[in-house]
Design an enzyme around this catalytic site. Structure first.
Site, PDB file in Angstrom:
ATOM      1  N   CYS A   1      12.199   9.984 -29.292  1.00  0.00           N
ATOM      2  CA  CYS A   1      11.777   8.576 -28.929  1.00  0.00           C
ATOM      3  C   CYS A   1      10.702   8.442 -30.176  1.00  0.00           C
ATOM      4  O   CYS A   1       9.721   9.007 -30.214  1.00  0.00           O
ATOM      5  CB  CYS A   1      11.435   8.408 -27.682  1.00  0.00           C
ATOM      6  SG  CYS A   1      10.644   6.602 -27.532  1.00  0.00           S
TER       7      CYS A   1
ATOM      8  N   ASP B   1      -2.721  12.227  -6.596  1.00  0.00           N
ATOM      9  CA  ASP B   1      -2.885  11.289  -5.359  1.00  0.00           C
ATOM     10  C   ASP B   1      -1.543  10.622  -5.053  1.00  0.00           C
ATOM     11  O   ASP B   1      -1.300  10.187  -3.949  1.00  0.00           O
ATOM     12  CB  ASP B   1      -3.784  10.277  -6.043  1.00  0.00           C
ATOM     13  CG  ASP B   1      -4.530   9.335  -4.714  1.00  0.00           C
ATOM     14  OD1 ASP B   1      -4.483   9.873  -3.712  1.00  0.00           O
ATOM     15  OD2 ASP B   1      -4.525   8.273  -4.848  1.00  0.00           O
TER      16      ASP B   1
ATOM     17  N   CYS C   1       4.201   7.981 -16.262  1.00  0.00           N
ATOM     18  CA  CYS C   1       3.737   8.741 -15.255  1.00  0.00           C
ATOM     19  C   CYS C   1       5.104   9.260 -14.547  1.00  0.00           C
ATOM     20  O   CYS C   1       6.264   8.567 -14.437  1.00  0.00           O
ATOM     21  CB  CYS C   1       3.365   7.631 -14.231  1.00  0.00           C
ATOM     22  SG  CYS C   1       2.943   8.496 -12.632  1.00  0.00           S
TER      23      CYS C   1
ATOM     24  N   CYS D   1       0.748  -1.202   0.266  1.00  0.00           N
ATOM     25  CA  CYS D   1      -0.057   0.045  -0.067  1.00  0.00           C
ATOM     26  C   CYS D   1       0.802   1.155  -0.049  1.00  0.00           C
ATOM     27  O   CYS D   1       1.508   1.595   0.921  1.00  0.00           O
ATOM     28  CB  CYS D   1      -0.935  -0.014   1.279  1.00  0.00           C
ATOM     29  SG  CYS D   1      -2.056   1.497   1.192  1.00  0.00           S
TER      30      CYS D   1
HETATM   31  S1  SF4 Z   1       1.207  11.529 -14.464  1.00  0.00           S
HETATM   32 FE1  SF4 Z   1       1.554  10.447 -12.759  1.00  0.00          FE
HETATM   33  S2  SF4 Z   1       2.521  12.054 -11.253  1.00  0.00           S
HETATM   34 FE2  SF4 Z   1       1.659  13.138 -12.982  1.00  0.00          FE
HETATM   35  S3  SF4 Z   1      -0.554  13.734 -12.170  1.00  0.00           S
HETATM   36 FE3  SF4 Z   1      -0.666  11.842 -13.450  1.00  0.00          FE
HETATM   37  S4  SF4 Z   1      -0.442  10.200 -11.772  1.00  0.00           S
HETATM   38 FE4  SF4 Z   1       0.633  12.054 -10.836  1.00  0.00          FE
HETATM   39  S1  SF4 Z   2       9.626   6.754 -21.709  1.00  0.00           S
HETATM   40 FE1  SF4 Z   2       8.621   6.034 -23.477  1.00  0.00          FE
HETATM   41  S2  SF4 Z   2       8.684   8.034 -24.601  1.00  0.00           S
HETATM   42 FE2  SF4 Z   2      10.170   8.333 -23.430  1.00  0.00          FE
HETATM   43  S3  SF4 Z   2      12.129   7.600 -24.148  1.00  0.00           S
HETATM   44 FE3  SF4 Z   2      10.978   5.950 -22.957  1.00  0.00          FE
HETATM   45  S4  SF4 Z   2       9.595   4.474 -24.336  1.00  0.00           S
HETATM   46 FE4  SF4 Z   2      10.353   6.721 -25.168  1.00  0.00          FE
END
Ligand code: SF4
Ligand code: SF4
Length: 372
Positions: A319, A276, A329, A22
């Site tokens: 990329c 969150d 994220c 958690c």
């Molecule tokens: S991408 Fe990840 S860090 Fe950014 S707002 Fe969404 S859940 Fe939060």
């Molecule tokens: S996180 Fe995703 S977009 Fe960024 S370099 Fe890696 S594979 Fe490419």
């Protein structure tokens, strides 16, 4: 504003389970108090009134901990108040993420009446689920969750399954997927298990490493693809979102937008946070008892959270997978010694997209030609 989505935590992180992985237990180290208590009716009434005054359309999403611990009387108050403040024609949606163990006929009737869309956490088969999702005495919660799922199925209340992936789960992804299918659980979402915020990645008993994640995504994709082609479509949120992006649509999750967006996390005391994963005092942007949602959004834009959130993996810039991956994220990005950022799962995404892109494009083309 046109639309407003609020993620409301009526009992903060309080929960009747003690799942080993958690992230709230980890996050609560950054709080002034161990949690924010339970939302009182005055705070709930204030946020409903503000939201329905300010937005044309509102989604109230409840999350915990276990939000059902707030009790049916809280939710009855909430929905009745929303009816009272709702303008003619104004649309209101409800969602709730639960561990499923507290579901009863009475709750299910309530969710049906108010058209809640539920998410139920279930980590696959009994053995896999009970390894991590235990109560305070260490007993597995599978039986309790499944009783709840049966009630939802009998009453035809819509829900999806949320399955957390650890290395163990990743290795057994095929049996998890088959198990869900056999039980009629056709709407699925898989999310990587989070390591504690300041810990070295991949070192916990429940960690998910990039290597295992890549393997799990590829296996899951093969299974999903075969079922879609075989006329037995299963909804897997991540894959269905990729398809929709290939067709020019917008993804549903901020983790696929390419940037963090204001998630309007409303804690039990009315304090508001952008995400969150970062309910930390330093990122608090205000309180629904004092601020309008428009002001909260403005304050969030200039906050240290979004300043930090801009910093992403520098490899994303050139990329080839960026149009689909968009860097993932922010919570998965680690700061390197030279100050740059790296997405822990970057190599996993690269491997997965290389493996699946041709078939994803083919599916997208068939959808476009209405061949499904
Ligand atoms: S991408 Fe990840 S860090 Fe950014 S707002 Fe969404 S859940 Fe939060
Ligand atoms: S996180 Fe995703 S977009 Fe960024 S370099 Fe890696 S594979 Fe490419």
């Amino acid at each position: 504003m046109d639309q407003l989505q609020l993620l409301i935590k009526p009992v903060s992180a309080a929960c009747n389970l003690r799942c080993r992985y958690c992230f709230y237990l980890d996050e609560s180290k950054y709080w002034k108090n161990t949690d924010f208590g339970m939302m009182d009716l005055e705070t709930a009434g204030c946020l409903i009134r503000r939201a329905l005054e300010e937005a044309e359309e509102c989604t109230f999403a409840f999350q915990g901990g276990e939000p059902m611990l707030a009790g049916l009387s809280f939710f009855r108050f909430f929905t009745e108040k929303a009816e009272e403040y709702r303008k003619p024609g104004q649309r209101v949606f409800y969602t709730l993420q639960t561990n499923g163990t507290l579901l009863t006929k009475e709750w299910v009737e309530f969710f049906k009446k108010w058209r809640f869309l539920l998410g139920v956490s279930l980590d696959g088969t009994r053995k896999l689920h009970d390894e991590n999702r235990t109560d305070a005495s260490g007993n597995g919660s599978f039986s309790g969750v499944f009783k709840g799922i049966r009630l939802l199925q009998e009453a035809a209340v819509p829900f999806h399954i949320l399955c957390v992936l650890t290395n163990d789960h990743a290795e057994r992804i095929q049996s998890i997927y088959r198990f869900f299918q056999n039980k009629g659980l056709q709407r699925q979402q898989y999310i990587p298990c989070l390591d504690p915020i300041d810990a070295k990645r991949g070192k916990m008993s429940y960690s998910l490493t990039g290597e295992k994640y890549a393997q799990a995504l590829k296996t899951l994709f093969d299974l999903w693809y075969a079922d879609v082609l075989g006329g037995n479509p299963v909804y897997i949120r991540q894959f269905d979102n990729y398809l929709s992006m290939l067709l020019g649509g917008q993804p549903e999750a901020c983790t696929m937008y390419g940037r963090c967006t204001m998630q309007n996390i409303v804690e039990a005391d009315g304090s508001v946070y952008p995400c969150d994963f970062y309910v930390q005092e330093k990122y608090c942007v205000g309180n629904v008892k004092e601020d309008s949602f428009l002001d909260l959004a403005k304050k969030a834009q200039g906050s240290s959270f979004f300043e930090k959130a801009e910093k992403r993996d520098i490899r994303c810039g050139d990329c080839r997978w960026y149009p689909l991956c968009r860097g993932g994220c922010r919570r998965d990005c680690d700061e390197m010694a030279d100050g740059s950022f790296r997405n822990y799962y970057c190599e996993a995404y690269q491997e997965f997209f290389g493996y699946a892109i041709r078939r994803m494009e083919m599916l997208a083309a068939r959808i476009e030609r209405r061949q499904f």
